[in-house]
Design a protein around this motif. Sequence first.
Motif, PDB file in Angstrom:
ATOM      1  N   PRO A  82       0.831  -1.208   0.000  1.00 25.11           N
ATOM      2  CA  PRO A  82       0.000   0.000   0.000  1.00 25.11           C
ATOM      3  C   PRO A  82       0.866   1.260   0.000  1.00 25.11           C
ATOM      4  N   ASP A  83       0.297   2.367  -0.478  1.00 24.98           N
ATOM      5  CA  ASP A  83       1.026   3.630  -0.436  1.00 24.98           C
ATOM      6  C   ASP A  83       1.219   4.092   1.007  1.00 24.98           C
ATOM      7  N   GLU A  84       0.210   3.829   1.838  1.00 19.50           N
ATOM      8  CA  GLU A  84       0.277   4.166   3.258  1.00 19.50           C
ATOM      9  C   GLU A  84      -0.487   3.110   4.044  1.00 19.50           C
ATOM     10  N   GLY A  85      -0.199   3.032   5.372  1.00 24.15           N
ATOM     11  CA  GLY A  85      -0.944   2.136   6.242  1.00 24.15           C
ATOM     12  C   GLY A  85      -0.224   0.832   6.521  1.00 24.15           C
ATOM     13  N   THR A  86      -0.821   0.030   7.394  1.00 20.31           N
ATOM     14  CA  THR A  86      -0.203  -1.234   7.824  1.00 20.31           C
ATOM     15  C   THR A  86      -1.185  -2.396   7.731  1.00 20.31           C
ATOM     16  N   VAL A  87      -0.640  -3.599   7.527  1.00 21.30           N
ATOM     17  CA  VAL A  87      -1.403  -4.845   7.521  1.00 21.30           C
ATOM     18  C   VAL A  87      -0.716  -5.794   8.492  1.00 21.30           C
ATOM     19  N   GLU A  88      -1.455  -6.281   9.475  1.00 21.15           N
ATOM     20  CA  GLU A  88      -0.856  -7.136  10.495  1.00 21.15           C
ATOM     21  C   GLU A  88      -1.709  -8.383  10.718  1.00 21.15           C
ATOM     22  N   TRP A  89      -1.115  -9.541  10.433  1.00 19.21           N
ATOM     23  CA  TRP A  89      -1.765 -10.825  10.705  1.00 19.21           C
ATOM     24  C   TRP A  89      -1.335 -11.310  12.089  1.00 19.21           C
ATOM     25  N   SER A  90      -2.216 -12.033  12.768  1.00 20.00           N
ATOM     26  CA  SER A  90      -1.829 -12.628  14.043  1.00 20.00           C
ATOM     27  C   SER A  90      -0.830 -13.756  13.781  1.00 20.00           C
ATOM     28  N   LYS A  91      -0.084 -14.134  14.805  1.00 17.98           N
ATOM     29  CA  LYS A  91       0.949 -15.155  14.645  1.00 17.98           C
ATOM     30  C   LYS A  91       0.315 -16.522  14.369  1.00 17.98           C
ATOM     31  N   ARG A  92       1.076 -17.342  13.647  1.00 13.35           N
ATOM     32  CA  ARG A  92       0.702 -18.727  13.341  1.00 13.35           C
ATOM     33  C   ARG A  92      -0.593 -18.832  12.535  1.00 13.35           C
ATOM     34  N   VAL A  93      -0.879 -17.798  11.735  1.00 14.57           N
ATOM     35  CA  VAL A  93      -2.029 -17.854  10.824  1.00 14.57           C
ATOM     36  C   VAL A  93      -1.549 -18.344   9.464  1.00 14.57           C
ATOM     37  N   THR A  94      -2.266 -19.303   8.873  1.00 17.15           N
ATOM     38  CA  THR A  94      -1.984 -19.731   7.503  1.00 17.15           C
ATOM     39  C   THR A  94      -3.078 -19.204   6.592  1.00 17.15           C
TER      40      THR A  94
END
Length: 518
Positions: free
Chosen positions: A55-67
């Motif tokens: 993305p041009d700006e912003g964040t994406v965060e997955w929880s740990k141990r997610v497939t």
Amino acid sequence: MSVLDVKNVTHGFGVRAILENVSFRLLKGEHVALIGANGEGKSTFLNIIIGSLMPDEGTVEWSKRVTVGYLDQHSALKSGTTIRENLRLAFDSLFNMEKEMLKLYEDMAEAVENEVNRMMDNAAEIQTILDSSGFYFIDSKIEEIANGLGLGDIGLDRNVDELSGGQRTKVLLTKLLLQNPTILLLDEPTNYLDENHIQWLTNYLQNYENAFILISHDIPFINSVCNIIYHVENCNLTRYVGNYDEFKRIYEINKQKAEKEYEKQQREIDKLEDFIARNKARVATRGMANSRMKKLDKIEILERPRDKPKPTFKFKETKAPSRFLIDAKDLVIGYDKPLTSPMNFQIERNKKIAICGVNGLGKSTLLKTLLGIIPPVSGTVEFGENVVYGYFEQEDTKNNNNTALEEVWNAYPSFTNHEVRLELARCGLTTDNITSMMKVLSGGENAKVRLCKILLKDLNFLILDEPTNHLDVEAKDELEKAIMEFKGTVLLVSHEPYFYSSFITDVWNIEDFTTKII
């Protein structure tokens, strides 16, 4: 518990904004439908959250141990392999673990006691994982899901290079479901599925314990499997609780409320501006006028609710053809080998015929053979008199570098630039769409351009191969209305009975070709 957090994401292509300050949260077990008109950025959003697009700006965060398992329309199969071999790739990690365990057992023969104990512990841990993962029932699991999506009818030992587009999609979807990821991301999974296999997938997703995000324009399907709706519109993302019908109800209420608030504010602004204009020059009322000006300056101006361009489809008609438009005698269709036994049929004037049946039996091949695009294996196809047809092919050619404007203008060179732009706009395309290359348009935008070329032609015979694939809800409704009003003959391949049930006169099931005259 949140498994995905998207915060303040902004993204665009050139000067075209797609997403602006978008936030999104996926909770454990949520069944989410990501909906919106063609070109609003649904697939772009999925590409951002899986990391294939920054993305041009912003964040994406997955929880740990997610497939995460992702199915889109551009996924590929391993060439030169069978369906079964491709499906077994879903368990590569387990097969590698088995190899590691067997190697440990081999190495124990030459290891000292301390090493043997350590190896035994490792091997036991791997064995526990294999047992809990159902490793020793893989083949039965493969056959269960493969049969549910119709691959058993094709044959699991068939080479994937011989498969149709719809069959390849089924293999990819089956492989993804076998992987059983924590999160499923599905981009229009029903596009190439038959009615009975859509029902199987519906049942599967209804009972799916993990979360998934689904892009689809298939409203009955969304209503059956989703409990959360995220609507992409005007670069924003809005969350609704419930299925599509509930979203639509709340959306209309909110839209009417926003329009009323906008109109109310405009009336208030007009009043203030009128008072200021009449009183600012008079000494006695100048103070009140200045007070109104301060009040006006403090007003947070509401934006007028914007509607996306809505398509308008109407097919042009020419003089009627002879009674029978097509006469097929002992027709056998296929490529390297026959797909059918000899068929004898006629297509009569003003009939509106839907061809249905399992993928891979030759629905698209039949259309192309009737039109002379591919030769028949044997038999003949004869056209009647005065037949003028328009043909919508299931998919555009890959790497089409023409802009939408060029695509239509090349087909109708006598048109002016303004006329071509006007016709594309009538099909619901924006200025940005019109000047974009066909290969970078979304599936729905691309389909609207190709429909535009047919809409400009005087014809009496429509031949449509899965025209609703990728089209948004409004475009589908408009296309249904246009076909219903068309006074000519229609030959339609579609997997959506709810789309064609209102106008069709005959349904031909290609599975019955050996016993029933098509």
